[in-house]
Design a protein around this motif. Sequence first.
Motif: not given
Length: 139
Positions: A41, A81-82, A84, A97, A105, A108, A110, A120, A122
């Motif tokens: 991450i 992971l995109k 956030f 996620i 996809t 998500c 966290m 996590i 989702g």
Amino acid sequence: MKKLIFFLVLLLSIGNVFGQDKGDAIVGEWLSSSKEGKIQIYRQGNKYFGKISWSKNPGNLDTKNPDEKLRSRTIVGSVILKDFEFDGDNEWEDGTIYDPKSGKTYSCNMELKNANQLKIRGYIGISLIGRTEVWDRVK
């Protein structure tokens, strides 16, 4: 009046700097709950992303990807992971996620449970309909 404006700008700047540092608490490498992969991450700008840095099966291809052009790439190196954003408290929200096993996809969120465990979640639509995993920090 100028001093007041300067003071307010300074306070806002300091708050953003310290808030971002706290947001970086998730930066690092995490072991998935299945122990089949590690996710690195990282922060890019004001958002957080994660890519697969290690896999139990490093040669596996992303064969379930809905984009046919990406099906020949290996899973290792894929960003899963995109986008956030840190909420300023203890959660990273409004990201997605990608599940390479299904090619889907999900929305998500966290949450850092403690310094070494990341929850996590989702989900589809609303957070109530989804699945939660806990990842462990790689030391």
